[in-house]
Write a protein that holds these residues in place. Sequence first.
Motif, PDB file in Angstrom:
ATOM      1  N   UNK A 331    -114.012  -2.219  57.125  1.00  0.00           N
ATOM      2  CA  UNK A 331    -115.147  -3.120  56.908  1.00  0.00           C
ATOM      3  C   UNK A 331    -115.315  -4.071  58.082  1.00  0.00           C
ATOM      4  N   UNK A 332    -114.212  -4.494  58.654  1.00  0.00           N
ATOM      5  CA  UNK A 332    -114.311  -5.373  59.819  1.00  0.00           C
ATOM      6  C   UNK A 332    -114.941  -4.662  61.010  1.00  0.00           C
ATOM      7  N   UNK A 333    -114.610  -3.380  61.200  1.00  0.00           N
ATOM      8  CA  UNK A 333    -115.180  -2.622  62.304  1.00  0.00           C
ATOM      9  C   UNK A 333    -116.633  -2.254  62.107  1.00  0.00           C
ATOM     10  N   UNK A 334    -117.133  -2.401  60.869  1.00  0.00           N
ATOM     11  CA  UNK A 334    -118.527  -2.041  60.587  1.00  0.00           C
ATOM     12  C   UNK A 334    -119.504  -3.139  60.997  1.00  0.00           C
ATOM     13  N   UNK A 335    -118.990  -4.345  61.287  1.00  0.00           N
ATOM     14  CA  UNK A 335    -119.852  -5.468  61.657  1.00  0.00           C
ATOM     15  C   UNK A 335    -119.693  -5.770  63.144  1.00  0.00           C
ATOM     16  N   UNK A 336    -120.800  -5.994  63.816  1.00  0.00           N
ATOM     17  CA  UNK A 336    -122.182  -5.770  63.360  1.00  0.00           C
ATOM     18  C   UNK A 336    -122.527  -4.292  63.424  1.00  0.00           C
ATOM     19  N   UNK A 337    -123.467  -3.824  62.597  1.00  0.00           N
ATOM     20  CA  UNK A 337    -123.850  -2.401  62.647  1.00  0.00           C
ATOM     21  C   UNK A 337    -124.474  -2.042  63.987  1.00  0.00           C
ATOM     22  N   UNK A 338    -124.247  -0.815  64.419  1.00  0.00           N
ATOM     23  CA  UNK A 338    -124.739  -0.360  65.725  1.00  0.00           C
ATOM     24  C   UNK A 338    -125.920   0.602  65.538  1.00  0.00           C
ATOM     25  N   UNK A 339    -127.057   0.221  66.141  1.00  0.00           N
ATOM     26  CA  UNK A 339    -128.242   1.070  66.108  1.00  0.00           C
ATOM     27  C   UNK A 339    -128.536   1.650  67.492  1.00  0.00           C
ATOM     28  N   UNK A 340    -127.487   1.693  68.368  1.00  0.00           N
ATOM     29  CA  UNK A 340    -127.700   2.170  69.734  1.00  0.00           C
ATOM     30  C   UNK A 340    -128.114   3.637  69.774  1.00  0.00           C
ATOM     31  N   UNK A 341    -127.564   4.452  68.883  1.00  0.00           N
ATOM     32  CA  UNK A 341    -127.936   5.881  68.845  1.00  0.00           C
ATOM     33  C   UNK A 341    -129.052   6.084  67.821  1.00  0.00           C
ATOM     34  N   UNK A 342    -130.146   5.377  68.063  1.00  0.00           N
ATOM     35  CA  UNK A 342    -131.272   5.436  67.139  1.00  0.00           C
ATOM     36  C   UNK A 342    -131.879   6.817  67.019  1.00  0.00           C
ATOM     37  N   UNK A 343    -131.871   7.578  68.126  1.00  0.00           N
ATOM     38  CA  UNK A 343    -132.438   8.927  68.080  1.00  0.00           C
ATOM     39  C   UNK A 343    -131.675   9.824  67.126  1.00  0.00           C
ATOM     40  N   UNK A 350    -134.506  11.765  59.077  1.00  0.00           N
ATOM     41  CA  UNK A 350    -135.739  12.522  58.871  1.00  0.00           C
ATOM     42  C   UNK A 350    -135.451  13.835  58.161  1.00  0.00           C
ATOM     43  N   UNK A 351    -134.376  14.496  58.522  1.00  0.00           N
ATOM     44  CA  UNK A 351    -134.030  15.743  57.851  1.00  0.00           C
ATOM     45  C   UNK A 351    -133.623  15.482  56.401  1.00  0.00           C
ATOM     46  N   UNK A 512    -121.542   2.432  63.487  1.00  0.00           N
ATOM     47  CA  UNK A 512    -122.660   3.381  63.390  1.00  0.00           C
ATOM     48  C   UNK A 512    -122.789   3.907  61.947  1.00  0.00           C
ATOM     49  N   UNK A 513    -121.634   4.138  61.285  1.00  0.00           N
ATOM     50  CA  UNK A 513    -121.669   4.588  59.883  1.00  0.00           C
ATOM     51  C   UNK A 513    -122.335   3.525  58.997  1.00  0.00           C
ATOM     52  N   UNK A 514    -122.025   2.248  59.286  1.00  0.00           N
ATOM     53  CA  UNK A 514    -122.633   1.180  58.503  1.00  0.00           C
ATOM     54  C   UNK A 514    -124.145   1.098  58.747  1.00  0.00           C
ATOM     55  N   UNK A 515    -124.581   1.388  59.963  1.00  0.00           N
ATOM     56  CA  UNK A 515    -126.020   1.416  60.270  1.00  0.00           C
ATOM     57  C   UNK A 515    -126.717   2.506  59.452  1.00  0.00           C
TER      58      UNK A 515
END
Length: 539
Positions: A331-343, A350-351, A512-515
Motif C-alpha cells: 500500500x505504501x508503494x501504491x502512493x502516489x499512483x503512476x499514470x506515466x504509461x497512460x497508453x 478500452x479492451x 501503476x497497479x493502483x492507477x
Amino acid sequence: MLEITNLVKRYGQNDPVLKGLDLTVDGSSVVSIVGASGAGKSTLLRCINRLVEPTSGSIKLNGHELVNLRGSALRHSRRRIGMVFQGFNLIDRLTVMENVLSGRLGYVSFFQALTRRFPQTDIDRAFSLMERVGIAQYADKRADQLSGGERQRVAVVRALMQEPQILLADEPTASLDPKTSQQIMSLLQSLASEMSLPVLINIHNVTQARMYTDRIVGMRHGQMIFDGEPKDFNQDALDAIYGGIESPEEDGDDSAKQASQGSGGFGMTRLRTGADAQSGRVWKKPPFIANPWVRYGLIVIALTYLYWAFSTLPFNWERVSEGLPRAAKIFGGAFPPSFERGGLLWTGFKESFQIAFLATLMGVGLSLPIAVMAAKNVAPLPVYLLGRALIVISRSFHPVIVAILFVAAVGFGPLAGILTLTLYSIGFVAKLLAEEIEEIDWGQVEAMRSVGAGYFKILVFGVFPQIMPRQIGLSMYQLDSNLRASAVVGIVGAGGIGGTLMNAFGRYDYDFAFAILLMIIGIILISEGFSGWVRKKVW
C-alpha cells in the motif's frame, strides 16, 4: 345479440358461482347487473369474454358459439367483445395513444405491434374517439399521470377501438368519485345510442342503474331473480336481491338505537381512556420461531458450528502476522499512483470496456427470452422447467472457472472474456427478471387478452413495459459488474486490463497497479450516476 343459456361456472368442488343462468341482450340497450358481492356478476362478464372458463352452458354472440372456442378462434371472438375493467387495467408506462391503439392488437401483425406501426385508419379512429370522450389532448401523456376519470375514459376508448359487437363494463365507476361516476355512466349511455351498441354493466350503485340503464338484471347466489325495466325495480325487488335492507327506524327499540348511535352505529363499546384502562398490560412482537425449543436449539447449533469451523480450519496466524508488514509495503508503494504509461493503461481499459459492453448486450438480450421461459405465470410447465434449468446452469460456476474453460476452447484473448461474461450475465439478469415477471400486475395482461392479442403481443404490450425500469437498472448494474469481472477473468488470459494488472503486481509496479484500480473505480462511479439518471427518466 348476446344469448346465454343455462350457464354454469364452478370453481373446483365448491358450489357453483353461476347456476344455470339465462340472459339475452340485444339492440342498443344498456343493461345493468346488480347484486351483492359474490352474487356472480363479475364471473358472468368474464365468462362472456372467456377470461373465465364456463363449466357448462352456451354463450352465443350474433349466433356464434363462444364456449368451445380455442386458440386463434378465441382471440378473434374477443376482438368483437369490448371490456372495460373496474381497475382500468391500463399499461401504466405506455402513453394514452399506445393504450388506445392496443385495442387493435387483435387486428395487426406482431411486427406492427412491436414497432407501433399501426395503420393510419386506426390512428384516425383513435383520435376521433379520444376527441369524443375529451382526452385527445392527453395522447402523448403516460397513463399513470392521468386522473381516475381520465383513465376510465382511456379504457372505454380502448374497448371501442376493437369495433365490438357488445361492450362489457365490470364496475366501471367503483374507483371513481360520485361526479365522475355519473359522467362515465352518461358517456356509456350516449355511446350505446350513437353506435347502436349493446352495453352490459356490472354495477353496485342501484341509483345509477335506475338512472342510466334501460334494463336491470338482479342476481343472487348465481341466479337471476329480477329482469325488468328500472321503473319496475321496487323495494320488493331490492329486498329479494340483497336479502332485505332495513332502515334504522325499523331497528329495535329506542334504547338499542341510542346505544348504536352512541357507538358510531356499529355496536362498538365506548373508547377506554387512560383513567379506566387496565394497568400492567404489555405487548411484545411474537418471535420469528414460536417454539422455544426449536428457537434456542437453532442458536446453539449455529454457535457450535461457528466454533467448530474456526477451530478446525488451518489458519496460519504466524503467516498472517508476517504478511501484515508486506501489505503495508504494497500500500505504501501504491502512493502516489503512476499514470506515466497512460497508453498501456488506456489500451487495456478500452479492451475491458469492449468486453464488458458486448457481454452485457448479449447477456441481457438473451436473458429476456430466458426470463420469460422461467416465469411460472407466463410459461407452460415444460418451458418453465427448461428456462429454470438454463438459469441454474449459467449460475453454477464462478466466472474464473468458466473463463479457464473458454480460454482452453477458443484461446487467449477477448473472445473468451466475452463468452464468459455473457454466461455470467444470463445467470444473474434472467433470474431477477423472471422473478419480476412473476410479480407483474396481471390486470394489464388480462386487458390485452380481452382485445384478442396473441401471446407475443401480450408480452410486448402487457409484460415488457411493466418490467422495463427493472430491466434497465439490471442492465446498468450488470455492465458495472462485468467491467469489474473483466479485470478478474483477464488474469487467466481472457483479455482486458486484468492481464496488465497482474503483470504490474508481478513487477512490483504497485503505483501503476493502483492507477489501474482507480480508473476502474472512476468508471464505475460514472456508470452508476448515469444509470440512476436513466432509471429516473424511465420511472
